[in-house]
Scaffold this motif. Structure first.
Motif, PDB file in Angstrom:
ATOM      1  N   ALA A   1     -31.420 -42.769  56.186  1.00 36.06           N
ATOM      2  CA  ALA A   1     -31.625 -41.834  57.306  1.00 36.06           C
ATOM      3  C   ALA A   1     -30.631 -40.684  57.161  1.00 36.06           C
ATOM      4  O   ALA A   1     -29.480 -40.894  56.788  1.00 36.06           O
ATOM      5  N   GLU A   2     -31.089 -39.472  57.438  1.00 38.15           N
ATOM      6  CA  GLU A   2     -30.212 -38.294  57.411  1.00 38.15           C
ATOM      7  C   GLU A   2     -29.969 -37.879  58.866  1.00 38.15           C
ATOM      8  O   GLU A   2     -30.821 -37.220  59.470  1.00 38.15           O
ATOM      9  N   PRO A   3     -28.826 -38.259  59.477  1.00 34.46           N
ATOM     10  CA  PRO A   3     -28.639 -37.989  60.910  1.00 34.46           C
ATOM     11  C   PRO A   3     -28.738 -36.514  61.292  1.00 34.46           C
ATOM     12  O   PRO A   3     -29.152 -36.183  62.394  1.00 34.46           O
ATOM     13  N   LEU A   4     -28.382 -35.620  60.368  1.00 32.39           N
ATOM     14  CA  LEU A   4     -28.384 -34.190  60.708  1.00 32.39           C
ATOM     15  C   LEU A   4     -29.782 -33.621  60.986  1.00 32.39           C
ATOM     16  O   LEU A   4     -29.911 -32.574  61.596  1.00 32.39           O
ATOM     17  N   ILE A   5     -30.826 -34.342  60.543  1.00 30.14           N
ATOM     18  CA  ILE A   5     -32.182 -33.805  60.777  1.00 30.14           C
ATOM     19  C   ILE A   5     -32.496 -33.726  62.264  1.00 30.14           C
ATOM     20  O   ILE A   5     -33.334 -32.939  62.685  1.00 30.14           O
ATOM     21  N   HIS A   6     -31.817 -34.538  63.090  1.00 30.22           N
ATOM     22  CA  HIS A   6     -32.127 -34.557  64.523  1.00 30.22           C
ATOM     23  C   HIS A   6     -31.814 -33.226  65.204  1.00 30.22           C
ATOM     24  O   HIS A   6     -32.287 -32.972  66.310  1.00 30.22           O
ATOM     25  N   PHE A   7     -31.024 -32.380  64.565  1.00 33.80           N
ATOM     26  CA  PHE A   7     -30.667 -31.094  65.170  1.00 33.80           C
ATOM     27  C   PHE A   7     -31.455 -29.945  64.547  1.00 33.80           C
ATOM     28  O   PHE A   7     -31.264 -28.789  64.886  1.00 33.80           O
ATOM     29  N   ALA A   8     -32.332 -30.309  63.626  1.00 32.40           N
ATOM     30  CA  ALA A   8     -33.144 -29.293  62.958  1.00 32.40           C
ATOM     31  C   ALA A   8     -34.611 -29.422  63.338  1.00 32.40           C
ATOM     32  O   ALA A   8     -35.356 -28.457  63.285  1.00 32.40           O
ATOM     33  N   LEU A   9     -35.017 -30.638  63.709  1.00 29.33           N
ATOM     34  CA  LEU A   9     -36.427 -30.842  64.025  1.00 29.33           C
ATOM     35  C   LEU A   9     -36.759 -30.241  65.377  1.00 29.33           C
ATOM     36  O   LEU A   9     -36.058 -30.478  66.350  1.00 29.33           O
ATOM     37  N   ASN A  10     -37.846 -29.476  65.373  1.00 34.89           N
ATOM     38  CA  ASN A  10     -38.383 -28.866  66.580  1.00 34.89           C
ATOM     39  C   ASN A  10     -37.437 -27.826  67.161  1.00 34.89           C
ATOM     40  O   ASN A  10     -36.346 -27.627  66.689  1.00 34.89           O
ATOM     41  N   CYS A  11     -37.928 -27.161  68.237  1.00 35.03           N
ATOM     42  CA  CYS A  11     -37.099 -26.120  68.836  1.00 35.03           C
ATOM     43  C   CYS A  11     -37.098 -26.392  70.321  1.00 35.03           C
ATOM     44  O   CYS A  11     -38.102 -26.279  70.956  1.00 35.03           O
ATOM     45  N   GLY A  12     -35.960 -26.751  70.876  1.00 36.66           N
ATOM     46  CA  GLY A  12     -35.942 -27.019  72.293  1.00 36.66           C
ATOM     47  C   GLY A  12     -34.527 -27.106  72.809  1.00 36.66           C
ATOM     48  O   GLY A  12     -34.306 -27.122  74.005  1.00 36.66           O
ATOM     49  N   ALA A  13     -33.564 -27.151  71.881  1.00 29.24           N
ATOM     50  CA  ALA A  13     -32.171 -27.204  72.326  1.00 29.24           C
ATOM     51  C   ALA A  13     -31.859 -25.906  73.045  1.00 29.24           C
ATOM     52  O   ALA A  13     -32.393 -24.858  72.706  1.00 29.24           O
ATOM     53  N   LYS A  14     -30.954 -25.969  74.028  1.00 27.03           N
ATOM     54  CA  LYS A  14     -30.660 -24.818  74.884  1.00 27.03           C
ATOM     55  C   LYS A  14     -30.223 -23.613  74.062  1.00 27.03           C
ATOM     56  O   LYS A  14     -30.719 -22.523  74.214  1.00 27.03           O
ATOM     57  N   GLY A  15     -29.248 -23.803  73.170  1.00 33.82           N
ATOM     58  CA  GLY A  15     -28.839 -22.697  72.299  1.00 33.82           C
ATOM     59  C   GLY A  15     -29.463 -22.949  70.958  1.00 33.82           C
ATOM     60  O   GLY A  15     -29.108 -23.881  70.278  1.00 33.82           O
ATOM     61  N   CYS A  16     -30.429 -22.121  70.591  1.00 35.95           N
ATOM     62  CA  CYS A  16     -31.112 -22.398  69.331  1.00 35.95           C
ATOM     63  C   CYS A  16     -30.127 -22.240  68.187  1.00 35.95           C
ATOM     64  O   CYS A  16     -29.420 -21.248  68.124  1.00 35.95           O
ATOM     65  N   PRO A  17     -30.089 -23.186  67.262  1.00 36.92           N
ATOM     66  CA  PRO A  17     -29.211 -23.008  66.110  1.00 36.92           C
ATOM     67  C   PRO A  17     -29.659 -21.802  65.283  1.00 36.92           C
ATOM     68  O   PRO A  17     -30.845 -21.469  65.286  1.00 36.92           O
ATOM     69  N   PRO A  18     -28.727 -21.130  64.590  1.00 37.35           N
ATOM     70  CA  PRO A  18     -29.085 -19.875  63.943  1.00 37.35           C
ATOM     71  C   PRO A  18     -29.872 -20.026  62.654  1.00 37.35           C
ATOM     72  O   PRO A  18     -29.932 -19.129  61.857  1.00 37.35           O
ATOM     73  N   ILE A  19     -30.443 -21.185  62.406  1.00 36.62           N
ATOM     74  CA  ILE A  19     -31.318 -21.310  61.239  1.00 36.62           C
ATOM     75  C   ILE A  19     -32.543 -22.013  61.745  1.00 36.62           C
ATOM     76  O   ILE A  19     -32.443 -23.118  62.257  1.00 36.62           O
ATOM     77  N   LYS A  20     -33.695 -21.401  61.621  1.00 39.32           N
ATOM     78  CA  LYS A  20     -34.896 -22.065  62.099  1.00 39.32           C
ATOM     79  C   LYS A  20     -35.801 -22.415  60.931  1.00 39.32           C
ATOM     80  O   LYS A  20     -36.732 -23.162  61.059  1.00 39.32           O
ATOM     81  N   THR A  21     -35.548 -21.788  59.791  1.00 43.77           N
ATOM     82  CA  THR A  21     -36.277 -22.190  58.588  1.00 43.77           C
ATOM     83  C   THR A  21     -35.211 -22.574  57.574  1.00 43.77           C
ATOM     84  O   THR A  21     -34.203 -21.910  57.455  1.00 43.77           O
ATOM     85  N   TYR A  22     -35.478 -23.640  56.870  1.00 41.73           N
ATOM     86  CA  TYR A  22     -34.470 -24.203  55.970  1.00 41.73           C
ATOM     87  C   TYR A  22     -34.877 -23.995  54.524  1.00 41.73           C
ATOM     88  O   TYR A  22     -36.048 -24.102  54.178  1.00 41.73           O
ATOM     89  N   SER A  23     -33.889 -23.680  53.699  1.00 44.55           N
ATOM     90  CA  SER A  23     -34.171 -23.528  52.271  1.00 44.55           C
ATOM     91  C   SER A  23     -33.336 -24.563  51.515  1.00 44.55           C
ATOM     92  O   SER A  23     -32.251 -24.934  51.967  1.00 44.55           O
ATOM     93  N   PRO A  24     -33.833 -25.033  50.359  1.00 40.63           N
ATOM     94  CA  PRO A  24     -33.129 -26.110  49.640  1.00 40.63           C
ATOM     95  C   PRO A  24     -31.743 -25.706  49.143  1.00 40.63           C
ATOM     96  O   PRO A  24     -30.874 -26.567  49.023  1.00 40.63           O
ATOM     97  N   GLN A  25     -31.521 -24.414  48.895  1.00 38.75           N
ATOM     98  CA  GLN A  25     -30.277 -23.977  48.225  1.00 38.75           C
ATOM     99  C   GLN A  25     -29.014 -24.562  48.840  1.00 38.75           C
ATOM    100  O   GLN A  25     -28.185 -25.108  48.148  1.00 38.75           O
ATOM    101  N   ASP A  26     -28.827 -24.447  50.161  1.00 35.58           N
ATOM    102  CA  ASP A  26     -27.594 -24.976  50.778  1.00 35.58           C
ATOM    103  C   ASP A  26     -27.963 -25.741  52.037  1.00 35.58           C
ATOM    104  O   ASP A  26     -27.358 -25.594  53.083  1.00 35.58           O
ATOM    105  N   ILE A  27     -28.982 -26.600  51.901  1.00 32.79           N
ATOM    106  CA  ILE A  27     -29.556 -27.301  53.052  1.00 32.79           C
ATOM    107  C   ILE A  27     -28.518 -28.086  53.849  1.00 32.79           C
ATOM    108  O   ILE A  27     -28.529 -28.093  55.071  1.00 32.79           O
TER     109      ILE A  27
END
Length: 376
Positions: A262-288
């Motif tokens: 399990a990759e715990p960090l995915i829980h903060f990347a999946l979907n959009c609903g957190a109050k302050g949207c994180p500044p990356i909404k599309t992810y690229s493999p380079q520095d994932i």
């Protein structure tokens, strides 16, 4: 408004991302102030992310500057006293931009970076960008709701749907761990919005369960539901909420695609609903991995993710930490250690360190807002 803007000597700089409701709201407020606003999309200009974090100490968007005065995010802007807001507007109108003004892009490097990804990562990135662009075009002026009906009748949605069909040709087994993470996070987030457009947002617990177990894409010749992507692939084939068994059996060909753990960090990347949207909404493999850490940091920065009460020795966390406790170490103690390690330097982190060092920290969980952001 034009004449005010042209006569102003300075500028307001807003760092935002596409499809972020808080950014839309902030820009609508700033638009009424009759000052020039320079909007910098950090999705298009990832090269500026580090500089913005350095200047603000924050990972969330929007971040707003009047000349070189940092106001903060949308909530901070809305809470400004009228006289303070007037002072900042006068500053922008009367004072030229200082030498230490926040940076704006010279030339986007994201287009060049996009060419380095392989076909699958590129396709997932493109799908996510397309659906986010659509999403932001149909956000209300205050950034609080989405017109899904209007969005589904937009011709761009048909183009998106045609492109999604190409996912069935993707060769999943050749993807590296980083490519898999970026590909499946982007695909999941796009699929959620696609599902909302086709079926409407789920309205209760039962319809949510059905939605996540039914909405799917055909990827590389196999069907993947939202549940399969999250719990099967990204959580290393672990049981999800209200699931009695793992998503993939031992003979399921999709098991070969699942990440080993399990990759715990995915829980903060999946979907959009957190109050302050994180500044990356599309992810690229380079520095994932660093992109995912930024997303977690931004999530914990906001009070919807984590609050610390030093007097009561209590830490209140998002329900996400309760639902997926196993991914964060399984015990309250491990959970708190994980949270502390993934927080950016801030007064909240200092408070958390203080509470934890005093021992016997109480962990409780914040209520979760499931309400839909659709217009009726």
């Amino acid at each position: 408004m034009g004449e005010f803007s042209s006569r102003a000597l300075g500028r307001v700089t807003v760092y935002s991302i596409q499809g972020c409701p808080h950014c839309v709201q902030a820009k609508a407020t700033l638009g009424r102030l009759e000052v020039p606003v320079c909007d910098v999309d950090l999705g298009r200009h990832p090269e500026l992310r580090a500089a913005v974090k350095e200047l603000t100490g924050r990972s969330s968007v929007p971040q707003i500057f009047f000349n070189n005065v940092h106001v903060g995010g949308n909530d901070d802007l809305q809470k400004l006293a009228p006289e303070e807001l007037q002072r900042l507007v006068s500053l922008v109108k009367e004072e030229p931009l200082p030498a230490d003004a926040p940076p704006v892009p010279e030339k986007s490097q994201s287009e060049e970076a996009a060419g380095e990804t392989d076909g699958a990562a590129e396709l997932s990135l493109l799908l996510r960008e397309m659906i986010l662009k659509l999403f932001s075009e149909h956000l209300s002026a205050d950034g609080k709701s989405v017109d899904y009906k209007g969005m589904s009748s937009n011709p761009a949605f048909e183009r998106y749907s045609e492109l999604a069909i190409q996912l069935q040709r993707v060769e999943l087994l050749s993807l590296s761990r980083e490519e898999k993470l970026a590909f499946f996070i982007n695909t999941y987030n796009a699929l959620v919005i696609h599902g909302f457009l086709r079926l409407g947002p789920p309205t209760n617990m039962w319809s949510r369960y059905r939605f996540f177990n039914y909405v799917s894409y055909l990827i590389g010749g196999e069907v993947f539901t939202l549940q399969d992507i999250e719990n099967g692939v990204l959580r290393g084939n672990k049981k999800g909420l209200a699931q009695f068994r793992r998503p993939f059996s031992n003979t399921d060909p999709r098991l070969q695609v699942a990440l080993p753990n399990a990759e715990p960090l995915i829980h903060f990347a999946l979907n959009c609903g957190a109050k302050g949207c994180p500044p990356i909404k599309t992810y690229s493999p380079q520095d994932i991995d660093s992109q995912l850490r930024i997303a977690a940091e931004a999530f914990l920065e906001n009070d919807d993710g984590c609050t610390v009460d030093s007097v009561k020795k209590e830490v209140r966390l998002s329900q996400i930490f309760k639902w997926y406790k196993a991914d964060f170490g399984g015990t309250d103690e491990n959970l708190l250690k994980w949270v502390l390690e993934h927080m950016g330097d801030s007064p909240k982190k200092t408070s958390l360190q203080g509470v934890m060092s005093a021992g016997k920290t109480k962990v409780t969980f914040l209520p979760y807002d499931w309400s839909s952001n659709g217009t009726h």
